[in-house]
Write a protein that holds these residues in place. Sequence first.
Motif, PDB file in Angstrom:
ATOM      1  N   THR A   1       0.826  -1.206   0.000  1.00  0.00           N
ATOM      2  CA  THR A   1       0.000   0.000   0.000  1.00  0.00           C
ATOM      3  C   THR A   1       0.857   1.252   0.000  1.00  0.00           C
ATOM      4  O   THR A   1       0.563   2.209  -0.728  1.00  0.00           O
ATOM      5  CB  THR A   1      -0.937   0.001   1.221  1.00  0.00           C
TER       6      THR A   1
ATOM      7  N   PRO B   1      -1.684   6.935 -11.993  1.00  0.00           N
ATOM      8  CA  PRO B   1      -2.887   7.757 -11.827  1.00  0.00           C
ATOM      9  C   PRO B   1      -3.678   7.353 -10.584  1.00  0.00           C
ATOM     10  O   PRO B   1      -3.600   6.210 -10.130  1.00  0.00           O
ATOM     11  CB  PRO B   1      -3.709   7.456 -13.090  1.00  0.00           C
ATOM     12  N   ARG B   2      -4.426   8.303 -10.051  1.00  0.00           N
ATOM     13  CA  ARG B   2      -5.173   8.073  -8.811  1.00  0.00           C
ATOM     14  C   ARG B   2      -6.141   6.896  -8.927  1.00  0.00           C
ATOM     15  O   ARG B   2      -6.323   6.134  -7.990  1.00  0.00           O
ATOM     16  CB  ARG B   2      -5.940   9.330  -8.431  1.00  0.00           C
ATOM     17  N   ARG B   3      -6.757   6.723 -10.082  1.00  0.00           N
ATOM     18  CA  ARG B   3      -7.711   5.626 -10.278  1.00  0.00           C
ATOM     19  C   ARG B   3      -7.021   4.268 -10.109  1.00  0.00           C
ATOM     20  O   ARG B   3      -7.551   3.367  -9.464  1.00  0.00           O
ATOM     21  CB  ARG B   3      -8.353   5.721 -11.651  1.00  0.00           C
ATOM     22  N   GLU B   4      -5.836   4.130 -10.693  1.00  0.00           N
ATOM     23  CA  GLU B   4      -5.103   2.860 -10.566  1.00  0.00           C
ATOM     24  C   GLU B   4      -4.647   2.629  -9.128  1.00  0.00           C
ATOM     25  O   GLU B   4      -4.695   1.500  -8.633  1.00  0.00           O
ATOM     26  CB  GLU B   4      -3.901   2.839 -11.503  1.00  0.00           C
ATOM     27  N   LYS B   5      -4.197   3.691  -8.468  1.00  0.00           N
ATOM     28  CA  LYS B   5      -3.791   3.555  -7.077  1.00  0.00           C
ATOM     29  C   LYS B   5      -4.954   3.077  -6.221  1.00  0.00           C
ATOM     30  O   LYS B   5      -4.811   2.166  -5.403  1.00  0.00           O
ATOM     31  CB  LYS B   5      -3.293   4.889  -6.527  1.00  0.00           C
ATOM     32  N   THR B   6      -6.114   3.700  -6.408  1.00  0.00           N
ATOM     33  CA  THR B   6      -7.288   3.330  -5.630  1.00  0.00           C
ATOM     34  C   THR B   6      -7.686   1.886  -5.894  1.00  0.00           C
ATOM     35  O   THR B   6      -8.020   1.138  -4.965  1.00  0.00           O
ATOM     36  CB  THR B   6      -8.461   4.265  -5.955  1.00  0.00           C
TER      37      THR B   6
ATOM     38  N   TRP C   1       4.121   0.235 -13.509  1.00  0.00           N
ATOM     39  CA  TRP C   1       4.603   1.563 -13.170  1.00  0.00           C
ATOM     40  C   TRP C   1       6.007   1.799 -13.681  1.00  0.00           C
ATOM     41  O   TRP C   1       6.409   2.924 -13.895  1.00  0.00           O
ATOM     42  CB  TRP C   1       4.527   1.783 -11.678  1.00  0.00           C
TER      43      TRP C   1
ATOM     44  N   THR D   1       2.371   1.715  -3.392  1.00  0.00           N
ATOM     45  CA  THR D   1       1.321   2.138  -4.319  1.00  0.00           C
ATOM     46  C   THR D   1       1.010   3.611  -4.126  1.00  0.00           C
ATOM     47  O   THR D   1       0.893   4.360  -5.098  1.00  0.00           O
ATOM     48  CB  THR D   1       0.050   1.297  -4.107  1.00  0.00           C
ATOM     49  N   ALA D   2       0.879   4.047  -2.884  1.00  0.00           N
ATOM     50  CA  ALA D   2       0.541   5.445  -2.607  1.00  0.00           C
ATOM     51  C   ALA D   2       1.644   6.394  -3.060  1.00  0.00           C
ATOM     52  O   ALA D   2       1.359   7.523  -3.483  1.00  0.00           O
ATOM     53  CB  ALA D   2       0.272   5.625  -1.125  1.00  0.00           C
TER      54      ALA D   2
ATOM     55  N   THR E   1       3.845   6.961  -9.108  1.00  0.00           N
ATOM     56  CA  THR E   1       3.419   8.026 -10.015  1.00  0.00           C
ATOM     57  C   THR E   1       2.222   7.604 -10.857  1.00  0.00           C
ATOM     58  O   THR E   1       1.869   8.305 -11.804  1.00  0.00           O
ATOM     59  CB  THR E   1       4.580   8.415 -10.953  1.00  0.00           C
TER      60      THR E   1
END
Length: 72
Positions: free
Chosen positions: A29, A38-43, A68, A32-33, A36
């Motif tokens: 986690t 995109p926010r959608r992929e991180k979520t 990534w 992942t956070a 770089t």
Amino acid sequence: MNAVLDWAAALDMRLVLVALLVALNLWATCITALSTAPRREKTLWVAVIFLCPIVGSVLWFVFAPKLWAERR
């Protein structure tokens, strides 16, 4: 020293496995956070890691770093 060895021998193996799984999930986690991506992929990855802890962590280690690495 004997007390430490007795304590270590008395540990339940399930406790050790749960601790390793929690550490693995937290590490995945955090990576992942800090990525770089995109926010959608991180979520999505964080949701997969926490909703399916064992399978999610394995999938993350197999697929996420490769995805990534190509973006950088």
